[in-house]
Every structure is written in structure tokens, then in C-alpha cells.
Design a protein around this motif. Sequence first.
Motif, PDB file in Angstrom:
ATOM      1  N   THR A   1       4.196  38.356  34.788  1.00  0.00           N
ATOM      2  CA  THR A   1       3.427  37.282  35.399  1.00  0.00           C
ATOM      3  C   THR A   1       1.988  37.368  34.912  1.00  0.00           C
ATOM      4  OG1 THR A   1       4.793  37.515  37.380  1.00  0.00           O
ATOM      5  CG2 THR A   1       2.740  36.257  37.602  1.00  0.00           C
ATOM      6  N   LEU A   2       1.502  36.274  34.324  1.00  0.00           N
ATOM      7  CA  LEU A   2       0.109  36.236  33.894  1.00  0.00           C
ATOM      8  C   LEU A   2      -0.742  35.604  34.987  1.00  0.00           C
ATOM      9  CD1 LEU A   2       0.436  35.141  30.158  1.00  0.00           C
ATOM     10  CD2 LEU A   2       0.388  37.445  31.143  1.00  0.00           C
ATOM     11  N   ILE A   3      -1.876  36.249  35.269  1.00  0.00           N
ATOM     12  CA  ILE A   3      -2.804  35.781  36.301  1.00  0.00           C
ATOM     13  C   ILE A   3      -3.931  35.014  35.625  1.00  0.00           C
ATOM     14  CG2 ILE A   3      -4.383  36.498  38.130  1.00  0.00           C
ATOM     15  CD1 ILE A   3      -2.786  39.115  38.274  1.00  0.00           C
ATOM     16  N   GLY A   4      -4.332  33.926  36.230  1.00  0.00           N
ATOM     17  CA  GLY A   4      -5.458  33.155  35.720  1.00  0.00           C
ATOM     18  C   GLY A   4      -4.993  31.845  35.126  1.00  0.00           C
ATOM     19  N   ASN A   5      -5.915  31.185  34.451  1.00  0.00           N
ATOM     20  CA  ASN A   5      -5.639  29.869  33.889  1.00  0.00           C
ATOM     21  C   ASN A   5      -5.407  29.952  32.391  1.00  0.00           C
ATOM     22  OD1 ASN A   5      -6.147  28.460  36.395  1.00  0.00           O
ATOM     23  ND2 ASN A   5      -8.295  28.942  36.069  1.00  0.00           N
ATOM     24  N   GLU A   6      -4.329  29.345  31.933  1.00  0.00           N
ATOM     25  CA  GLU A   6      -4.063  29.303  30.499  1.00  0.00           C
ATOM     26  C   GLU A   6      -5.145  28.476  29.816  1.00  0.00           C
ATOM     27  OE1 GLU A   6      -0.493  28.147  27.361  1.00  0.00           O
ATOM     28  OE2 GLU A   6      -0.160  27.942  29.514  1.00  0.00           O
ATOM     29  N   VAL A   7      -5.653  28.993  28.714  1.00  0.00           N
ATOM     30  CA  VAL A   7      -6.694  28.317  27.950  1.00  0.00           C
ATOM     31  C   VAL A   7      -6.029  27.612  26.775  1.00  0.00           C
ATOM     32  CG1 VAL A   7      -8.761  28.696  26.555  1.00  0.00           C
ATOM     33  CG2 VAL A   7      -8.430  29.995  28.660  1.00  0.00           C
ATOM     34  N   LYS A   8      -6.404  26.362  26.561  1.00  0.00           N
ATOM     35  CA  LYS A   8      -5.796  25.563  25.493  1.00  0.00           C
ATOM     36  C   LYS A   8      -6.859  25.105  24.501  1.00  0.00           C
ATOM     37  CE  LYS A   8      -2.028  23.722  28.313  1.00  0.00           C
ATOM     38  NZ  LYS A   8      -2.232  24.279  29.598  1.00  0.00           N
ATOM     39  N   VAL A   9      -6.413  24.786  23.282  1.00  0.00           N
ATOM     40  CA  VAL A   9      -7.312  24.234  22.274  1.00  0.00           C
ATOM     41  C   VAL A   9      -7.968  22.976  22.835  1.00  0.00           C
ATOM     42  CG1 VAL A   9      -7.399  23.145  19.992  1.00  0.00           C
ATOM     43  CG2 VAL A   9      -6.033  25.217  20.335  1.00  0.00           C
TER      44      VAL A   9
ATOM     45  N   ALA B   1       1.814  30.268  29.876  1.00  0.00           N
ATOM     46  CA  ALA B   1       2.587  30.802  28.768  1.00  0.00           C
ATOM     47  C   ALA B   1       3.691  31.712  29.309  1.00  0.00           C
ATOM     48  CB  ALA B   1       1.672  31.579  27.824  1.00  0.00           C
ATOM     49  N   SER B   2       4.840  31.683  28.670  1.00  0.00           N
ATOM     50  CA  SER B   2       5.945  32.558  29.053  1.00  0.00           C
ATOM     51  C   SER B   2       5.858  33.809  28.182  1.00  0.00           C
ATOM     52  CB  SER B   2       7.278  31.842  28.818  1.00  0.00           C
ATOM     53  OG  SER B   2       8.344  32.706  29.118  1.00  0.00           O
TER      54      SER B   2
END
Length: 166
Positions: A12-20, A2-3
Motif C-alpha cells: 500500500t502506497l501512502i500519499g498522492n500519486e504524482v503525474k506528469v 500506482a499498483s
Amino acid sequence: MASVTFAGNPVTLIGNEVKVGDKAPNFTVLANDLSAVTLEDSKGSVRLISVVPSLDTGVCDAQTRRFNEEASKLDNVKILTVSVDLPFAQKRWCGAAGIENVQTLSDHRDLSFGEAFGVAIQELRLLARSVFVVDSNDTVVYAEYVSEVTDHPNYEAALEAAKQAK
């Protein structure tokens, strides 16, 4: 990923983006009494997870109060608010704000939640404003990464997702 911006500046986001549709990742955070809490501790319930940078800011305060007010209208839904505030500060804030329907959880120790859900802000060691709804089978049925951390989330969409989740 995600931006996301914080006060207009990219972060800067750390980790894995979670999706539906994803299986919700497990995490370990601290309750106000310093006990460890994991996603598995609320298995079998729908979880609305409200993520805020700090309860001591206006939008985070409003977000937590809003979900606290809505909690009584939701059946079999647990509302968790996660921030990096210390558990002692969360407990004090909840007492002063009269928050009784939301469980506040601290990710200050190791950013376990932040990294698992991809909301840890590298530059600030805060969590990016976001809302997730996880159904009773641990599937993510709603995910919102608020693009500007100082903005409010879409309360209505998150609440509707929680009402529809099983």
C-alpha cells in the motif's frame, strides 16, 4: 494510485500519486549533515529525483551508481537520491561507493517526501522505487513508479526526460 509489489507481494502506497504535468509537491528531507532540504532549495534547476528503498541493497546501489555516472553528462540537472536510510548511513555509503555527483537525502524522519510523492510503503516504512524529473519551474515532466520494487527503473527514459527538461 500506482499498483506496486515488493518481492511479488502487493503493498500500500501512502500519499498522492504524482503525474506528469502536476506541480511538484514540496517536501522536507535531511541532508547527510542533518540540515533540512526542500524542493525549493533547488528551484531554477532541473531535478532528477531517484527514489530507492535502501542504498544497502543491490538494485538501489546500482541505480544510484548509474545516475552518479550519468550526472556529468547532464547540464543544469541536479540528481537527488531519496531513501529512508539514516543520513549517517547515506554518508558512509557514498564515501565507500565514491558517489560525488548525486545528493543523497533521508526521508526517515517523517516520510515527508514519500507521502508528498505517493511512494511511502505503509507495510514496510520504506519508499517504493521510482524516478521523477521536475523542471526548473517545478512541473513534473517525468514520473515512473516501478511496479515491482525489486526491479530497475527505466534509466534511459528518465535520463532523456532530464535532458529535454528546461
